[in-house]
Structure formats: C-alpha cells, structure tokens
Design an enzyme around this catalytic site. Sequence first.
Site, mmCIF file in Angstrom:
data_model
loop_
_atom_site.group_PDB
_atom_site.id
_atom_site.type_symbol
_atom_site.label_atom_id
_atom_site.label_comp_id
_atom_site.label_asym_id
_atom_site.label_seq_id
_atom_site.Cartn_x
_atom_site.Cartn_y
_atom_site.Cartn_z
ATOM 1 N N ARG A 34 19.934 -7.736 57.630
ATOM 2 C CA ARG A 34 19.719 -6.369 58.133
ATOM 3 C C ARG A 34 18.884 -6.410 59.423
ATOM 4 O O ARG A 34 19.035 -5.559 60.299
ATOM 5 C CB ARG A 34 19.063 -5.501 57.065
ATOM 6 N N PRO A 45 18.810 0.120 59.460
ATOM 7 C CA PRO A 45 19.518 -0.405 60.630
ATOM 8 C C PRO A 45 18.941 0.031 61.982
ATOM 9 O O PRO A 45 19.344 -0.493 62.997
ATOM 10 C CB PRO A 45 20.932 0.160 60.451
ATOM 11 N N GLY A 46 18.029 0.997 62.013
ATOM 12 C CA GLY A 46 17.369 1.242 63.289
ATOM 13 C C GLY A 46 17.416 2.664 63.809
ATOM 14 O O GLY A 46 17.063 2.907 64.970
ATOM 15 N N GLY A 47 17.825 3.624 62.981
ATOM 16 C CA GLY A 47 17.913 5.010 63.459
ATOM 17 C C GLY A 47 16.563 5.548 63.910
ATOM 18 O O GLY A 47 16.451 6.160 64.986
ATOM 19 N N LYS A 48 15.547 5.302 63.116
ATOM 20 C CA LYS A 48 14.233 5.861 63.475
ATOM 21 C C LYS A 48 13.605 5.062 64.619
ATOM 22 O O LYS A 48 12.915 5.627 65.461
ATOM 23 C CB LYS A 48 13.336 5.924 62.234
ATOM 24 N N ALA A 71 12.689 -1.036 59.088
ATOM 25 C CA ALA A 71 13.341 -0.421 60.248
ATOM 26 C C ALA A 71 14.864 -0.473 60.279
ATOM 27 O O ALA A 71 15.480 0.300 61.016
ATOM 28 C CB ALA A 71 12.801 -1.037 61.530
ATOM 29 N N GLU A 117 12.077 -5.666 59.699
ATOM 30 C CA GLU A 117 12.990 -5.496 58.560
ATOM 31 C C GLU A 117 12.958 -6.777 57.738
ATOM 32 O O GLU A 117 13.303 -7.846 58.248
ATOM 33 C CB GLU A 117 14.410 -5.207 59.067
ATOM 34 N N ASP A 151 9.405 3.919 56.325
ATOM 35 C CA ASP A 151 10.594 4.631 55.834
ATOM 36 C C ASP A 151 11.104 3.778 54.676
ATOM 37 O O ASP A 151 11.935 2.894 54.857
ATOM 38 C CB ASP A 151 11.623 4.742 56.966
ATOM 39 N N CYS A 211 14.417 8.897 51.486
ATOM 40 C CA CYS A 211 15.575 9.804 51.449
ATOM 41 C C CYS A 211 15.868 10.153 49.994
ATOM 42 O O CYS A 211 17.012 10.146 49.562
ATOM 43 C CB CYS A 211 16.781 9.217 52.165
HETATM 44 N N1 SAM Z 1 14.252 3.278 58.852
HETATM 45 C C1 SAM Z 1 15.611 2.848 58.737
HETATM 46 C C2 SAM Z 1 16.457 3.666 59.685
HETATM 47 O O1 SAM Z 1 16.059 4.757 60.080
HETATM 48 O O2 SAM Z 1 17.548 3.198 60.073
HETATM 49 C C3 SAM Z 1 16.102 2.918 57.300
HETATM 50 C C4 SAM Z 1 15.241 2.116 56.375
HETATM 51 S S1 SAM Z 1 15.829 2.005 54.741
HETATM 52 C C5 SAM Z 1 15.482 3.544 54.102
HETATM 53 C C6 SAM Z 1 14.633 0.987 54.009
HETATM 54 C C7 SAM Z 1 14.625 -0.461 54.455
HETATM 55 O O3 SAM Z 1 13.605 -1.162 53.737
HETATM 56 C C8 SAM Z 1 15.922 -1.204 54.199
HETATM 57 O O4 SAM Z 1 16.427 -1.724 55.390
HETATM 58 C C9 SAM Z 1 15.537 -2.321 53.233
HETATM 59 O O5 SAM Z 1 16.207 -3.521 53.490
HETATM 60 C C10 SAM Z 1 14.059 -2.483 53.482
HETATM 61 N N2 SAM Z 1 13.341 -3.054 52.312
HETATM 62 C C11 SAM Z 1 13.835 -3.373 51.099
HETATM 63 N N3 SAM Z 1 12.862 -3.899 50.332
HETATM 64 C C12 SAM Z 1 11.747 -3.918 51.061
HETATM 65 C C13 SAM Z 1 10.413 -4.367 50.804
HETATM 66 N N4 SAM Z 1 10.045 -4.873 49.640
HETATM 67 N N5 SAM Z 1 9.524 -4.241 51.810
HETATM 68 C C14 SAM Z 1 9.877 -3.719 52.993
HETATM 69 N N6 SAM Z 1 11.120 -3.273 53.276
HETATM 70 C C15 SAM Z 1 12.035 -3.387 52.324
#
Ligand code: SAM
Length: 445
Positions: free
Chosen positions: A140, A114-117, A112, A135, A180, A233
């Site tokens: 983060r 930084p939290g946009g969704k 989740a 998260e 996400d 993304c």
């Molecule tokens: N959904 C968020 C938003 O809209 O602001 C963006 C999420 S970003 C694409 C993916 C997130 O997954 C990151 O914050 C990252 O730290 C976290 N992440 C990294 N490795 C992970 C893992 N093994 N399992 C779950 N989450 C992980």
Amino acid sequence: MTILPEAFVSEMKEILKSDYPLYEESINKDAYRGISVNRLKAEPQELIHMLPFQVSKSPFYRDGYYINTDESGIGKLPLHHAGAFYVQEPSASSAVSLLDVQEGDRVLDLCAAPGGKSAQIASCLNRTGLLWSNEVVKNRAQILLSNFERMGIPNGVVSSCYPDVLCKRLEGAFDKVLVDAPCSGEGMFRKNPEAVGEWSREHVLSCAERQLSILNSAAMAVRDGGILVYSTCTFSYEENEGVVSRFLSEHPEFEMCDISEPFGRKTQLPCAVRITPIEGGEGHFAAKLRRRGEALRGSFFISGKAQSVKDSRMTIAKKELSDIFKDIPEGRYEIAGDKLYIMPEEIPELGGLNVIRAGVLAGEFRKNRFEPAHSLFMSSPPDSFRRVLDLCDADSRVYDFLHGMETDCETENGYTAVLYSGIVMGFGKCSDHRLKNKYPKGLRI
Ligand code: SAM
C-alpha cells in the site's frame, strides 16, 4: 437489497436516535461519489469546467465536489493522469478540513495509503512546509508513492514504518498529525455491500484497541501546541468517541478543540463530528485535539537551501537540468546510488527509518548521462520548462501519449514537458519533430 446485522442496527439506533429511519431508508440508495481538486495542478474553478461530467460543491472541504458519474472510467481521463484531482468519497475529505493545514506547516499523515488525505494536505501546503506520509503495509505504501508522484507533491516524504517506531524517532516534530485509522468500515456499506457480511461486534472492538494504540503513538509526534486529528470511516461509538475519550483520559497533555465546522452532526464530544448518509456523505468521524503548551517547533530539522553536492556527476545533471528548466529547481540536491533527489528545504534525519521516498526523484545517472524522471516533471510548474507540448481534448496525441506511443512534436530538440490543457502530465524527448515517449510503462493506458 442490503439486510443490516441486528447488533449494528441497535448501535445505529443508539447513535442516530429519532433520525435512524432516515439512515435505514438511505441504505439501498446509491452511494455518494466525489473528487477533491489538487491546487498544485489546477484551480478548482478552472478544473470543474474542463471535466467531462457535472460536479456540485460538497460541504466537507474547500475543494471537495460531488460527481454524478460512475467512477470506473475516471482513472483513464487525461486530467486524472495529470493529477488535477483525486477521486475521494465526499465525507472522507472532512478530516483535513479539521486539520486546518496552513502554508509552512509540518504535517504527518500516519495511516496514509492510498493517499486521498495526503493529496488534500499537499494541496493546502502549496509547495511549502513538509508532508510526511506513512503507510505501514508495504504494497500500500507503493500505491501511496505512485499517488504522490501523480499529484506532483514536491515537499514530501513517504515511509513505511510502524507508527510507534516512526513517532518515537520524530518526537515533537510536527505541527499537525492526522491519524486516519483502519476501522470496521461501517461507512462503506453502500459502496461495498460485501462489507455488511464481514461486520461483527468483535471486529469493532478489536479495531478500537488497534486505533487507541495508533493514537498513543501519534501523540508523540505532535509538538507542544500542535494539533492531532483522529478520523475513521465508521460510525460505532467504541471506535470513535470511545477511542478519543480513552486517549484523553490517558493523555492529560492533550485537550479537546471546539470545532465549528459547517457540516456533519454533533457527537457526544464537542471536538468531533460524525457524517452519515443523512448529512450527505457515506460515513466519517473526525475529532480534533490539541497538545497543551507553547507553540514551539521541533529543532532537529536539517535545513539548507540549494546546497551543492560534492559529486562530479552534479555537473552532468546541472547541464541537463538547465536545458530542461528556465531556472534550475531550488532545493537541497542529494545523490544516492545512481539517483538524484531534490530534498525538501527542511527535513529530519532519516537514518534507520524505512523511507521509500524523500523529496522528488529528479533522475538517474546512466553511464555518462543524466536521465530525468517522470516525478521531476510532474512536480514542476508548467511555466518552469523551456519546452512544452501543450495538447488539448481535440488533439489525438493526448491519448497517443498516454498509450506510450511516439508522436509528432512542434518543439525544439530536447526533453519536453507534455501538458494537457496547461497541466503537466508527463514528458518526452523531442528529436526532429518526433517525441520519444517517456510516460512510465506502469501508468500507460
Ligand atoms: N488516509 C488514507 C486516505 O485518505 O487515502 C486512508 C487510510 S485507511 C482508512 C487506513 C490505513 O491504515 C490503511 O492503509 C491500512 O493499511 C493502515 N493500517 C492498517 N493497520 C495499521 C496499523 N496497525 N498501524 C497503522 N496503520 C495501519
């Protein structure tokens, strides 16, 4: 001028076919920028007239807008401090449109920060149901919590757990789950050209393995008949259609949902869309799946309305709360150490999970006093307060307040909500027409 890696170019030619030249043409143009409006704080039609820059509607989300300004100064705007909107790349909002959040839903946002969704989901829930945002990366998760507070989300949980640990504990608990996933970020090449140099096929393939593992965990948390949305993304087949197809072959209990969203381009799966700069976004992929079976909800949620805590300190807190609010906020009050929380009406057992916030931090007990918290004001509607200091653009006290300064105040003595054009952005304590500033130090400009 951005030079794309050869292996990436072949991948994109395979995905975009005859449209590839359009993508290549777009790569050196400016990135799309956007915001999503937070309806917990402002109605979109009112907000867009208050913003000091032009916006135009994006097709990806009911409350998503393109902006025509550099993002750098936006974080200092009072409307941003008040949580009225979230700066979000326009196509990133598409996954929540597929999730189709309804009031009363219990929703898990598994990756989740930084939290946009999460901000979008909370806006759609409109103070009902439950939003559990997780998260795994600890620092983060703190940024996620701070955005939760800024957006004024009252009915949420923020945790920092490994997906398998969390989803095993919350098996079948959620109507809707969003993954996400962390990805190779091919959709960020225009926004962050350094990412081009970091790209490799090996990274794409290793991301795909991690994504499948997260999705396998997420599946446990979806109730029968519930929805699972997977998004990235990035553009690659392996991280998108590949992960979804592998997941479906290992999970016959899930099926694809036909989607009919009015945006993006078709993919090799009827349940998914891909957005590239050709379709008006930097880059996103989102797929919608459904767990087969009857629409049954998890039964292990604790529920309780306005339950009273057996702790003498509640008398002190209630006295203060009834001086701040016209009616004391509803909810299940819980005391942990020196802190008082207002919990969501229904919430699973939290023991053993790394939960960093459940519900709203209402305040802290200090000796024989109760000191209200910033989050209590941010998550409460402006008309719920007994005293408000409503400032507008022309009033120099807006920035004095955000700088942490003491200001003049017309209200009666006591804790006072500070509003910017009708939207709560913090609070202070009025004494003899002076407002002692309670805007948190870490948020001041
Ligand atoms: N959904 C968020 C938003 O809209 O602001 C963006 C999420 S970003 C694409 C993916 C997130 O997954 C990151 O914050 C990252 O730290 C976290 N992440 C990294 N490795 C992970 C893992 N093994 N399992 C779950 N989450 C992980």
